[in-house]
Design an enzyme around this catalytic site. Sequence first.
Site, PDB file in Angstrom:
ATOM      1  N   ARG A 118       0.811  -1.240   0.000  1.00  0.00           N
ATOM      2  CA  ARG A 118       0.000   0.000   0.000  1.00  0.00           C
ATOM      3  C   ARG A 118       0.836   1.277   0.000  1.00  0.00           C
ATOM      4  O   ARG A 118       0.350   2.352   0.352  1.00  0.00           O
ATOM      5  CB  ARG A 118      -0.982   0.033   1.167  1.00  0.00           C
ATOM      6  CG  ARG A 118      -1.951  -1.125   1.163  1.00  0.00           C
ATOM      7  CD  ARG A 118      -3.139  -0.852   2.064  1.00  0.00           C
ATOM      8  NE  ARG A 118      -4.020  -1.989   2.085  1.00  0.00           N
ATOM      9  CZ  ARG A 118      -3.894  -3.002   2.931  1.00  0.00           C
ATOM     10  NH1 ARG A 118      -2.941  -2.998   3.842  1.00  0.00           N
ATOM     11  NH2 ARG A 118      -4.729  -4.008   2.878  1.00  0.00           N
ATOM     12  N   GLU A 182      10.075  20.090 -23.493  1.00  0.00           N
ATOM     13  CA  GLU A 182       9.348  20.243 -22.224  1.00  0.00           C
ATOM     14  C   GLU A 182       9.864  21.467 -21.451  1.00  0.00           C
ATOM     15  O   GLU A 182       9.119  22.084 -20.694  1.00  0.00           O
ATOM     16  CB  GLU A 182       9.474  18.974 -21.364  1.00  0.00           C
ATOM     17  CG  GLU A 182       8.896  17.713 -22.010  1.00  0.00           C
ATOM     18  CD  GLU A 182       7.361  17.573 -21.896  1.00  0.00           C
ATOM     19  OE1 GLU A 182       6.713  18.435 -21.284  1.00  0.00           O
ATOM     20  OE2 GLU A 182       6.835  16.583 -22.448  1.00  0.00           O
ATOM     21  N   GLU A 234      -4.450  17.024 -10.562  1.00  0.00           N
ATOM     22  CA  GLU A 234      -4.961  17.492 -11.857  1.00  0.00           C
ATOM     23  C   GLU A 234      -6.480  17.628 -11.909  1.00  0.00           C
ATOM     24  O   GLU A 234      -7.146  17.102 -12.791  1.00  0.00           O
ATOM     25  CB  GLU A 234      -4.445  16.588 -12.988  1.00  0.00           C
ATOM     26  CG  GLU A 234      -4.479  17.311 -14.338  1.00  0.00           C
ATOM     27  CD  GLU A 234      -3.736  16.590 -15.443  1.00  0.00           C
ATOM     28  OE1 GLU A 234      -2.595  16.158 -15.218  1.00  0.00           O
ATOM     29  OE2 GLU A 234      -4.299  16.480 -16.528  1.00  0.00           O
ATOM     30  N   ARG A 238      -3.246  21.976 -13.242  1.00  0.00           N
ATOM     31  CA  ARG A 238      -2.156  21.073 -13.661  1.00  0.00           C
ATOM     32  C   ARG A 238      -2.294  20.676 -15.132  1.00  0.00           C
ATOM     33  O   ARG A 238      -1.310  20.356 -15.792  1.00  0.00           O
ATOM     34  CB  ARG A 238      -2.097  19.827 -12.755  1.00  0.00           C
ATOM     35  CG  ARG A 238      -0.898  18.940 -13.064  1.00  0.00           C
ATOM     36  CD  ARG A 238      -0.620  17.912 -11.979  1.00  0.00           C
ATOM     37  NE  ARG A 238       0.511  17.081 -12.370  1.00  0.00           N
ATOM     38  CZ  ARG A 238       1.175  16.279 -11.569  1.00  0.00           C
ATOM     39  NH1 ARG A 238       0.856  16.191 -10.299  1.00  0.00           N
ATOM     40  NH2 ARG A 238       2.184  15.558 -12.019  1.00  0.00           N
ATOM     41  N   ASN A 242      -0.021  20.001 -20.005  1.00  0.00           N
ATOM     42  CA  ASN A 242      -0.231  19.156 -21.190  1.00  0.00           C
ATOM     43  C   ASN A 242      -0.242  19.959 -22.490  1.00  0.00           C
ATOM     44  O   ASN A 242      -0.710  19.472 -23.517  1.00  0.00           O
ATOM     45  CB  ASN A 242      -1.535  18.365 -21.049  1.00  0.00           C
ATOM     46  CG  ASN A 242      -1.474  17.411 -19.872  1.00  0.00           C
ATOM     47  OD1 ASN A 242      -0.448  16.799 -19.613  1.00  0.00           O
ATOM     48  ND2 ASN A 242      -2.564  17.311 -19.123  1.00  0.00           N
ATOM     49  N   HIS A 245       0.321  18.321 -25.883  1.00  0.00           N
ATOM     50  CA  HIS A 245       0.268  16.866 -25.705  1.00  0.00           C
ATOM     51  C   HIS A 245      -0.883  16.207 -26.464  1.00  0.00           C
ATOM     52  O   HIS A 245      -0.777  15.047 -26.841  1.00  0.00           O
ATOM     53  CB  HIS A 245       0.195  16.503 -24.219  1.00  0.00           C
ATOM     54  CG  HIS A 245       1.518  16.646 -23.512  1.00  0.00           C
ATOM     55  ND1 HIS A 245       2.200  17.836 -23.445  1.00  0.00           N
ATOM     56  CD2 HIS A 245       2.294  15.733 -22.872  1.00  0.00           C
ATOM     57  CE1 HIS A 245       3.327  17.653 -22.772  1.00  0.00           C
ATOM     58  NE2 HIS A 245       3.413  16.387 -22.422  1.00  0.00           N
ATOM     59  N   HIS A 249       0.103  13.426 -28.736  1.00  0.00           N
ATOM     60  CA  HIS A 249      -0.313  12.025 -28.561  1.00  0.00           C
ATOM     61  C   HIS A 249      -0.934  11.475 -29.837  1.00  0.00           C
ATOM     62  O   HIS A 249      -0.766  10.299 -30.163  1.00  0.00           O
ATOM     63  CB  HIS A 249      -1.302  11.881 -27.396  1.00  0.00           C
ATOM     64  CG  HIS A 249      -0.623  11.931 -26.054  1.00  0.00           C
ATOM     65  ND1 HIS A 249      -1.267  12.283 -24.900  1.00  0.00           N
ATOM     66  CD2 HIS A 249       0.659  11.669 -25.697  1.00  0.00           C
ATOM     67  CE1 HIS A 249      -0.413  12.253 -23.889  1.00  0.00           C
ATOM     68  NE2 HIS A 249       0.759  11.881 -24.348  1.00  0.00           N
ATOM     69  N   HIS A 262       8.625  11.119 -27.669  1.00  0.00           N
ATOM     70  CA  HIS A 262       7.517  11.866 -27.055  1.00  0.00           C
ATOM     71  C   HIS A 262       7.766  13.383 -27.131  1.00  0.00           C
ATOM     72  O   HIS A 262       6.891  14.149 -27.535  1.00  0.00           O
ATOM     73  CB  HIS A 262       7.357  11.411 -25.601  1.00  0.00           C
ATOM     74  CG  HIS A 262       6.348  12.194 -24.829  1.00  0.00           C
ATOM     75  ND1 HIS A 262       5.000  12.152 -25.092  1.00  0.00           N
ATOM     76  CD2 HIS A 262       6.502  13.072 -23.792  1.00  0.00           C
ATOM     77  CE1 HIS A 262       4.371  12.958 -24.251  1.00  0.00           C
ATOM     78  NE2 HIS A 262       5.252  13.533 -23.457  1.00  0.00           N
TER      79      HIS A 262
HETATM   80  N1  GLY Z   1       3.648  15.571 -17.222  1.00  0.00           N
HETATM   81  C1  GLY Z   1       2.526  16.305 -16.855  1.00  0.00           C
HETATM   82  C2  GLY Z   1       2.239  16.278 -15.386  1.00  0.00           C
HETATM   83  O1  GLY Z   1       3.071  15.868 -14.610  1.00  0.00           O
HETATM   84  O2  GLY Z   1       1.172  16.670 -14.988  1.00  0.00           O
END
Ligand code: GLY
Length: 358
Positions: A118, A182, A234, A238, A242, A245, A249, A262
Site C-alpha cells: 500500500r 518540455e 490534476e 495542472r 499538457n 500533448h 499524442h 515523445h
Molecule cells: N507531465 C505532466 C504532469 O506531470 O502533470
Amino acid sequence: MKEVKVNLGNRSYPIYIGSDLIANTQAYENLIKTDQVLVVTDSNIEPMYLTGVLKALNSFDADSYILPPGEDQKNLTNLNNIITELLTRRFSRTGCLVALGGGVVGDLTGFVAACYQRGIQFLQVPTTLLAQVDSSVGGKTAVNHPMGKNMIGAFHQPCGVLADVGVLKSLPDREYKAGIAEVIKYGLIRDPEFFVWLEDNIDALLELQPQALEYAIERSCINKAQVVAEDETEKGVRAILNLGHTFGHAIETGLEYSSWLHGEAVGLGMTMASYMSHLMGWLSEEDHGRIVKLIQRAGLPDKLPTQLQDVDLRELMSVDKKVSHGRLKLVLLKSIGEAVVTDTFDEDVIARTINTYR
Ligand code: GLY
C-alpha cells in the site's frame, strides 16, 4: 548545487540539481530515511551509472534490479516481477526504491512503490532531460495497458529527486532535444521571462553548457513544483502542463509510438497549439512566429511526418485522455506565458491547423 522544494505538506520533498550528484553519498543520505534500498534501472543505464550509485549507497543495505530498456517495459508483468523480487528479499514497508533512469523506469518504479504494501518510499534519479524537468517531479506514476498509455497508475510522490546535469552528456542528441521541448513548455504556459531567456540562451543549452543547463532545469522544476503544489491531482490548473500533448499524442498514436520521441511530438504539438491560438485571435502573428522559431532552433520537427499524410489526426485526438464527457479539451495560449484549457473552439480551426502542418 541548487535545491527546489515541492511543497505538499507532509509529502513535501526537495529536488537537488547539480553536477556529480548521481554518485554523491551525502545526497542519498539526506533523502533516504531507511536502511533497505532497491535500485531499479535498465540495461542501458546500468553499465554507465549503477556501480557508482551502489557505491554511494554503501551505508545502506542496497541492491539492484535491471530491466530491459524501452517503453514497452512499462507493463503489469514488470510491476508483478519487481513485487515478487521485493517479497523474495523480504523488503520492508519502510524500505526505499530508487528509480535510476528515464521516464519509463521512473513511472514503473514509482507505481511499484505506490502499490507495494500500500505504498513505500521511492527516490527519483532521472537520467534524461525530459525526466529531470517533467516526469520525475509531481508524483504521476503508471504502467501502460494495451489499450492506452499510462492507463493504470497512481499519484505517489517521491521522497526526493536527484537531477545530475552531468549525465545529460551521455544522452543521444535527439533525446536531449526532445527534453528541451518540455523546457520550452514552461516558458509558454506560465513564465514569459523564461521564454525570453530561452530565446537568448538556446545555443548554450544545445552546447550543454552546465550553468545554462542548471538554470533551465531549476527554472523548469520551479514552475512544475508550483503547478503541482497548487493542483496535485490534476483537478484544474495542472492540465496546462499538457500543452502540445493532445496533438502530440495523436502523432505518437498515428506512428504507433515507433519513429518519433515523445518530446518531438510535443514540440510539434506546441507549434500546432500556438498556430491554433493565433487562428483563435489570441496569440499575435509575431508571437506565434517567435514560438515556431525557438522550437525550430531547438532542432525539433516543424512538420507532420509524411507517414501521417492520410491519417485522420482529429479522430486520433478524440481518444486522448483529455477528452471529458465526450468533449475534447485543449491547452491553448492566450499569450506567451499564459495558457488556457478550453473545450470551446470551431472544428474548422483544428482542421486548418492540422492541414497547415501536413
Ligand atoms: N507531465 C505532466 C504532469 O506531470 O502533470
